[in-house]
Enzyme design. Structure first.
Site, PDB file in Angstrom:
ATOM      1  N   ALA A 128       0.843  -1.193   0.000  1.00 10.95           N
ATOM      2  CA  ALA A 128       0.000   0.000   0.000  1.00 10.95           C
ATOM      3  C   ALA A 128       0.880   1.246   0.000  1.00 10.95           C
ATOM      4  O   ALA A 128       2.085   1.179   0.251  1.00 10.95           O
ATOM      5  CB  ALA A 128      -0.909  -0.007   1.223  1.00 10.95           C
TER       6      ALA A 128
ATOM      7  N   GLY B  69      -0.334  -5.358   0.327  1.00  6.73           N
ATOM      8  CA  GLY B  69      -1.427  -5.227  -0.616  1.00  6.73           C
ATOM      9  C   GLY B  69      -1.091  -5.732  -2.002  1.00  6.73           C
ATOM     10  O   GLY B  69      -1.970  -6.181  -2.738  1.00  6.73           O
TER      11      GLY B  69
ATOM     12  N   GLU C 278      -1.688  -9.339  -1.836  1.00  9.06           N
ATOM     13  CA  GLU C 278      -3.134  -9.534  -1.739  1.00  9.06           C
ATOM     14  C   GLU C 278      -3.796  -9.354  -3.109  1.00  9.06           C
ATOM     15  O   GLU C 278      -4.748 -10.074  -3.444  1.00  9.06           O
ATOM     16  CB  GLU C 278      -3.724  -8.583  -0.703  1.00  9.06           C
TER      17      GLU C 278
ATOM     18  N   GLU D 150       2.820  -6.856   7.163  1.00  6.50           N
ATOM     19  CA  GLU D 150       2.079  -5.856   7.937  1.00  6.50           C
ATOM     20  C   GLU D 150       2.322  -5.929   9.437  1.00  6.50           C
ATOM     21  O   GLU D 150       2.214  -4.928  10.150  1.00  6.50           O
ATOM     22  CB  GLU D 150       0.564  -5.993   7.666  1.00  6.50           C
TER      23      GLU D 150
END
Length: 202
Positions: free
Chosen positions: A64, A103, A106, A126
């Protein structure tokens, strides 16, 4: 096909190829997220038979955009991005090179298939920020690799290499980086052909 400043879209022999272009690490900021959703929508409108998402430059999205953490949220959400790929009406594949972390990993897991460069790494780091994966990784990773391996990856935050990812089932194929896009295209093309010839038996 249409292009944006953050995500370039091209149709190659019926397969839509989305290339993320947001240096230096292709972080999944608002512009990239919007470009990804728009890219899937363009692919649907163009009657694409499959879709591949890749990162331009040195890496697949490395996570992210942490500079947005303290700012008001801008749409689309991570959940909306993942749903666009997971619910697409054609096979989707991620072409992973560099580091697909957080992310980025993901996003790859939200695709139906994953091709990985032999020197790439994937992970969910994370925990080092005191966070949990927030875009569906806590559900999708255990489905791919099993609960034990998924917990180890999430609780240690340690990335894994291509051969380990393949052995666990996190990715479908590992290839030299030069053949990565072709391998991802082959994944969606093969699966699309199988889908077209599928027969439903009552």
């Amino acid at each position: 096909m249409a292009t944006s400043s953050a995500v370039k879209c091209a149709l190659k022999n019926g397969v839509a190829v989305l290339q993320i272009s947001s240096p230096p690490v292709n972080a999944l900021g608002a512009a990239v997220r919007a470009g990804l959703v728009a890219g899937v929508e363009h692919a649907i409108g163009a009657s694409a038979t499959g879709l591949v998402v890749a990162g331009g430059g040195s890496t697949f999205p490395a996570g992210a955009d942490i500079t947005e953490f303290s700012k008001p949220h801008l749409p689309p959400s991570f959940a909306e991005v993942m749903a666009a790929f997971e619910d697409a009406p054609f096979p989707t594949a991620a072409a992973i090179h560099g580091t697909a972390l957080g992310g980025g990993f993901e996003l790859a897991m939200a695709c139906h298939y994953r091709a990985m460069g032999e020197r790439a790494r994937v992970g969910l780091p994370e925990v080092h920020l005191g966070l949990l994966p927030g875009a569906g990784g806590t559900q999708r990773l255990p489905r791919l690799v099993g609960a034990d391996a998924a917990l180890e990856m999430m609780l240690t935050g340690a990335p894994i290499g291509a051969e380990r990812a393949l052995a666990l089932g996190a990715v479908d194929v590992v290839v030299p980086e030069a053949g990565l896009e072709a391998a991802a295209v082959e994944l969606v093309t093969t699966r699309a052909a199988r889908r077209a010839h599928a027969v439903v038996v009552d």
